[in-house]
Design an enzyme around this catalytic site. Structure first.
Site, PDB file in Angstrom:
ATOM      1  N   GLU A  63      44.451  49.454  -9.946  1.00  0.00           N
ATOM      2  CA  GLU A  63      44.047  48.073 -10.475  1.00  0.00           C
ATOM      3  C   GLU A  63      44.147  47.913 -11.899  1.00  0.00           C
ATOM      4  O   GLU A  63      44.009  48.108 -12.426  1.00  0.00           O
ATOM      5  CB  GLU A  63      42.842  47.198  -9.536  1.00  0.00           C
ATOM      6  CG  GLU A  63      41.737  47.133 -10.663  1.00  0.00           C
ATOM      7  CD  GLU A  63      40.718  46.284  -9.574  1.00  0.00           C
ATOM      8  OE1 GLU A  63      41.014  46.557  -7.961  1.00  0.00           O
ATOM      9  OE2 GLU A  63      39.678  46.001 -10.300  1.00  0.00           O
TER      10      GLU A  63
ATOM     11  N   HIS B  75      31.399  51.251 -18.086  1.00  0.00           N
ATOM     12  CA  HIS B  75      31.383  50.226 -16.892  1.00  0.00           C
ATOM     13  C   HIS B  75      29.847  50.141 -15.713  1.00  0.00           C
ATOM     14  O   HIS B  75      29.776  49.983 -14.714  1.00  0.00           O
ATOM     15  CB  HIS B  75      32.280  51.155 -15.906  1.00  0.00           C
ATOM     16  CG  HIS B  75      33.839  51.212 -16.339  1.00  0.00           C
ATOM     17  ND1 HIS B  75      34.379  49.415 -17.029  1.00  0.00           N
ATOM     18  CD2 HIS B  75      34.692  51.655 -16.924  1.00  0.00           C
ATOM     19  CE1 HIS B  75      35.832  49.750 -17.873  1.00  0.00           C
ATOM     20  NE2 HIS B  75      36.041  51.218 -17.665  1.00  0.00           N
TER      21      HIS B  75
ATOM     22  N   GLU C 275      31.443  41.267  -6.557  1.00  0.00           N
ATOM     23  CA  GLU C 275      31.656  40.813  -7.418  1.00  0.00           C
ATOM     24  C   GLU C 275      32.652  39.770  -7.956  1.00  0.00           C
ATOM     25  O   GLU C 275      33.539  40.751  -6.672  1.00  0.00           O
ATOM     26  CB  GLU C 275      31.940  41.999  -8.065  1.00  0.00           C
ATOM     27  CG  GLU C 275      29.709  42.505  -8.159  1.00  0.00           C
ATOM     28  CD  GLU C 275      30.638  44.389  -8.462  1.00  0.00           C
ATOM     29  OE1 GLU C 275      31.243  44.650  -8.811  1.00  0.00           O
ATOM     30  OE2 GLU C 275      28.970  44.816  -9.459  1.00  0.00           O
TER      31      GLU C 275
ATOM     32  N   GLU D 163      34.728  43.634  -5.628  1.00  0.00           N
ATOM     33  CA  GLU D 163      34.420  44.304  -4.589  1.00  0.00           C
ATOM     34  C   GLU D 163      33.024  44.080  -3.634  1.00  0.00           C
ATOM     35  O   GLU D 163      32.666  42.683  -4.681  1.00  0.00           O
ATOM     36  CB  GLU D 163      33.907  45.600  -4.972  1.00  0.00           C
ATOM     37  CG  GLU D 163      32.769  45.800  -5.913  1.00  0.00           C
ATOM     38  CD  GLU D 163      32.518  47.175  -6.672  1.00  0.00           C
ATOM     39  OE1 GLU D 163      33.725  47.214  -6.951  1.00  0.00           O
ATOM     40  OE2 GLU D 163      31.379  47.754  -7.089  1.00  0.00           O
TER      41      GLU D 163
ATOM     42  N   ASN E  70      28.857  44.318  -3.150  1.00  0.00           N
ATOM     43  CA  ASN E  70      28.289  46.067  -2.799  1.00  0.00           C
ATOM     44  C   ASN E  70      27.550  45.518  -1.219  1.00  0.00           C
ATOM     45  O   ASN E  70      26.609  44.251  -1.838  1.00  0.00           O
ATOM     46  CB  ASN E  70      27.832  45.459  -4.128  1.00  0.00           C
ATOM     47  CG  ASN E  70      28.130  46.269  -5.564  1.00  0.00           C
ATOM     48  OD1 ASN E  70      28.589  45.739  -6.378  1.00  0.00           O
ATOM     49  ND2 ASN E  70      28.793  47.533  -5.537  1.00  0.00           N
TER      50      ASN E  70
ATOM     51  N   ARG F 225      24.745  45.979  -0.278  1.00  0.00           N
ATOM     52  CA  ARG F 225      22.820  46.952  -1.067  1.00  0.00           C
ATOM     53  C   ARG F 225      22.456  45.607  -1.628  1.00  0.00           C
ATOM     54  O   ARG F 225      23.133  44.749  -2.093  1.00  0.00           O
ATOM     55  CB  ARG F 225      23.521  47.934  -1.945  1.00  0.00           C
ATOM     56  CG  ARG F 225      24.243  47.798  -2.735  1.00  0.00           C
ATOM     57  CD  ARG F 225      24.404  48.989  -4.064  1.00  0.00           C
ATOM     58  NE  ARG F 225      25.286  49.739  -4.443  1.00  0.00           N
ATOM     59  CZ  ARG F 225      25.107  48.782  -5.716  1.00  0.00           C
ATOM     60  NH1 ARG F 225      24.464  48.055  -5.521  1.00  0.00           N
ATOM     61  NH2 ARG F 225      26.420  48.900  -6.560  1.00  0.00           N
TER      62      ARG F 225
END
Length: 664
Positions: free
Chosen positions: A191, A226, A266, A279, A281, A283
């Site tokens: 991306e 990252h 996020e 994205e 997550n 969890r």
């Protein structure tokens, strides 16, 4: 009701979940690899089951073995932690199919979001703003820079920035290999990479009755490779309208997949203030403690309650104050973040690791609070197989400025003895004017790393003074002289002549006399010198140093900072000499691949990638120091090497080995 929980993870997050389970009267079960047999999470659990092997693919990524372990140990629920199988829908289904409670979102929700490519398609349909994907096969110069990301997981693994089309294929290969090693899935996607963006995320929590909470924002922009380094809640400086938009987008994303449990949505916020979905997550995040501290919640306890079917209140509690988390890693930021291994002799903060519980401040609290989450204790060994995270230091305070100051103090005063860490980087980051002033983005370390890892500015005592203190403490321990405060009585064992001790590049010369020690060549006065404590008067100010020696490794702690020194022998060991052009392993790890066409006799050019090592779940590239002929190649895929191991030899070069982190 849940009575026993197996945590399908290791280290800090396993210990974190166990703590809440103990508080709620729930028994705990650990799983462990052979490399983790003596780990803290194993020692803290009520029961533990071995997973034979050391590599993640043979242990913590073996869902079948973990389900068998849960059944064998009598657990009735499984908590996945973060990383490993935490976002694996098939593992979640296997847990449920075995009749166990899954402490996480429904497998369908994980499946919808676990593949970042499919998640973006779903979010586009739901109206959540996002960046358009780029097909690597048809990428053009105008598409650069690109960000490659692992489709099956996060945490920075499998992530690369590509600024030149010529490098795209190699970076795709490297990203895919790293993703496969970390998550068991090598799928990656591309991306647009947004320069000068901020990483802002929203913690969500949903129940099975239709309630979804948005628990404020977190800023996680300070990252290396990252992977997040410093996180805070709430994200500073966001306009109210943007905060509202982020909360609404996060709730929309959760409802779109019928989300139940804790998760994080996020976003990348551009310099112009435009948010883009990155994205979700599915969890608990590593940085969840900052949200807990600001909202006064125990998110793990809420995960357990939701898994038991309990409803959430209609609205979450109000936020109060500010929390900042710093991740203490065993790594060397000045050497391309090279991981460090060995014995962790001491890990002690100004207040004990249990400080800060129960979660969140009491009503009307004004004093900063320190919380430390860790998977290590003093005496543990830091190995090469897993993440380099040692501990998370979290401070809550009424304001951001107070939280930053208190966290800096806690890090400065901590006793961290053993392998090198990023502590000095954390301290300098917390006091950097761009960070304290809220002028930062995800490129913070790219812009400031040299300054943050260079010589410390200002007049504070530095490494030279620490070396003086270490030399005097050593002399006092050997009885060659001692200077004690006058009220404790004089000196003893007067010696003759000048003596010396060398730590790194610092040769310390001192002599003893009727009044104790005197240092030669340095404008310091020895106020007191004992085997573990030395006081020096420096430019009219008395400063105190605490000294602890572990063989030739010496740690010196002071109010102004801590130093790790190595005593040099009086005579060099000829066996340690290496020929020019020797490529030595800069860290312990496993050789994962050799560059195509590289063999003995091949001609190599300066900077050419030759060998890739994997250490602590990240790949590190070894390059040719200069142009020449490869006259020896000892590295082979799959071979485990120790730091300093000879990997290869390049002749016709007089430049030592360079090693750099695989660009990301």
């Amino acid at each position: 009701m849940i009575t026993s929980v197996l945590v399908a993870n290791r280290g800090e997050i396993a210990c974190r979940v166990f703590r809440t389970c103990r508080e709620r009267g729930i028994a705990t079960v650990a799983v462990y690899s052979d490399a983790d047999a003596g780990a803290l999470h194993v020692r803290e659990a009520d029961a533990a089951v071995r997973l034979p092997g050391a590599a993640p693919a043979d242990t913590y990524l073996r869902g079948d073995l973990i389900v068998k372990a849960a059944l064998a140990a009598g657990a009735d629920a499984v908590h996945p932690g973060y990383g490993f199988l935490s976002e694996n829908a098939e593992f979640a289904r296997a847990v449920l199919d075995a009749g166990l409670v899954w402490i996480g979102p429904p497998p369908g929700a994980i499946e919808a979001m676990a593949s970042k490519t499919r998640a973006k398609e779903l979010m586009r349909a739901a109206g959540v703003p996002l960046l358009a994907p780029v097909d690597p096969a048809s990428a053009r110069e105008s598409d650069l820079p690109l960000l490659l990301k692992a489709a099956a997981g996060g945490g920075g693994r499998g992530m690369r920035i590509v600024r030149e089309l010529a490098a795209l294929d190699d970076e795709l290969t490297a990203a895919s290999a790293e993703a496969r090693s970390a998550f068991g899935d090598g799928e990656v996607f591309a991306e647009p990479y947004v320069e000068s963006g901020r990483h802002v995320e929203v913690q969500i929590l949903g129940d099975a009755h239709g309630t979804v909470w948005a628990l404020g924002t977190r800023d996680c922009s300070l990252q290396r490779r990252h992977q997040k380094v410093i996180e805070e809640c709430p994200a500073p400086g966001l306009p109210a309208a943007l905060r509202t938009a982020l909360h609404e987008a996060a709730v929309t994303a959760a409802r779109a997949v019928g989300y139940v449990g804790a998760g994080t949505v996020e976003f990348l916020v551009s310099a112009e203030g435009r948010p883009y979905f990155l994205e979700m997550n599915t969890r608990l995040q590593v940085e969840h403690p900052v949200t807990e501290e600001v909202f006064g919640l125990d998110l793990v306890a809420l995960q357990l309650s939701v898994a038991e079917g309990a409803p959430l209140p209609a609205e979450p509690p109000p936020a109060y104050g500010h929390a900042v988390e710093a991740r203490l890693y065993a790594e060397d930021p000045a050497r391309a973040w090279a991981p460090q291994t060995g014995t962790l002799h001491a890990l002690e903060f100004p207040y004990g690791p249990s400080a800060g519980f129960p979660y969140g401040p009491q009503a009307g609290a004004t004093a900063p609070r320190l919380r430390v989450d860790t998977g290590y204790a003093s005496g543990d060994t830091i190995g090469v197989h897993y993440d380099a995270l040692l501990a998370k230091a979290v401070v809550w305070a009424p304001t951001r400025d107070e939280a930053l100051r208190a966290l800096r103090y806690a890090l400065l005063r901590a006793r961290v003895h053993g392998p090198g860490t990023n502590r000095e980087l954390l301290v300098r980051s917390l006091e950097h004017p761009d960070f304290t002033g809220g002028r930062f983005d995800t490129g913070f370390y790219e812009s400031h790393l040299a300054a943050l890892t260079g010589p410390a500015p200002g007049p504070a005592p530095g490494e030279r003074h620490a070396a003086i203190a270490a030399a005097l403490a050593d002399a006092a321990a050997r009885g060659t002289g001692s200077t004690l405060p006058a009220r404790l009585g004089g000196w003893r064992n007067v010696g003759a002549g000048t003596q010396s001790k060398t730590y790194g590049e610092h040769e310390i010369r001192y002599r003893t006399g009727r009044h104790g020690f005197a240092v030669e060549g340095d404008e310091v006065r020895v106020v007191a010198a004992e085997p573990h404590r030395v006081s020096l008067e420096i430019e009219g100010v008395v400063r105190h140093f605490e000294i602890t020696a572990y063989g030739d490794e010496v740690h010196v702690d002071s109010a102004a900072g801590s130093y790790r020194l190595t005593a040099r022998p009086r005579f060099a060991d000829p066996s340690r000499h290496t020929e020019p052009g020797s490529l030595l392993a800069p860290m312990p790890g496993t050789v994962v691949r050799i560059a195509d066409g590289v063999a003995e006799g091949a001609h190599v050019t300066a900077g050419q990638p030759l060998i890739w090592l994997e250490a602590m779940k990240m790949e590190h590239r070894i390059t040719a120091p200069a142009s020449g002929t490869l006259t020896a190649l000892h590295a082979a895929p799959g071979r485990q090497v120790e730091v300093g191991a000879l990997l290869a030899v390049v002749t016709d070069t007089d430049t030592a080995l360079t090693a750099q982190e695989e660009p990301s």
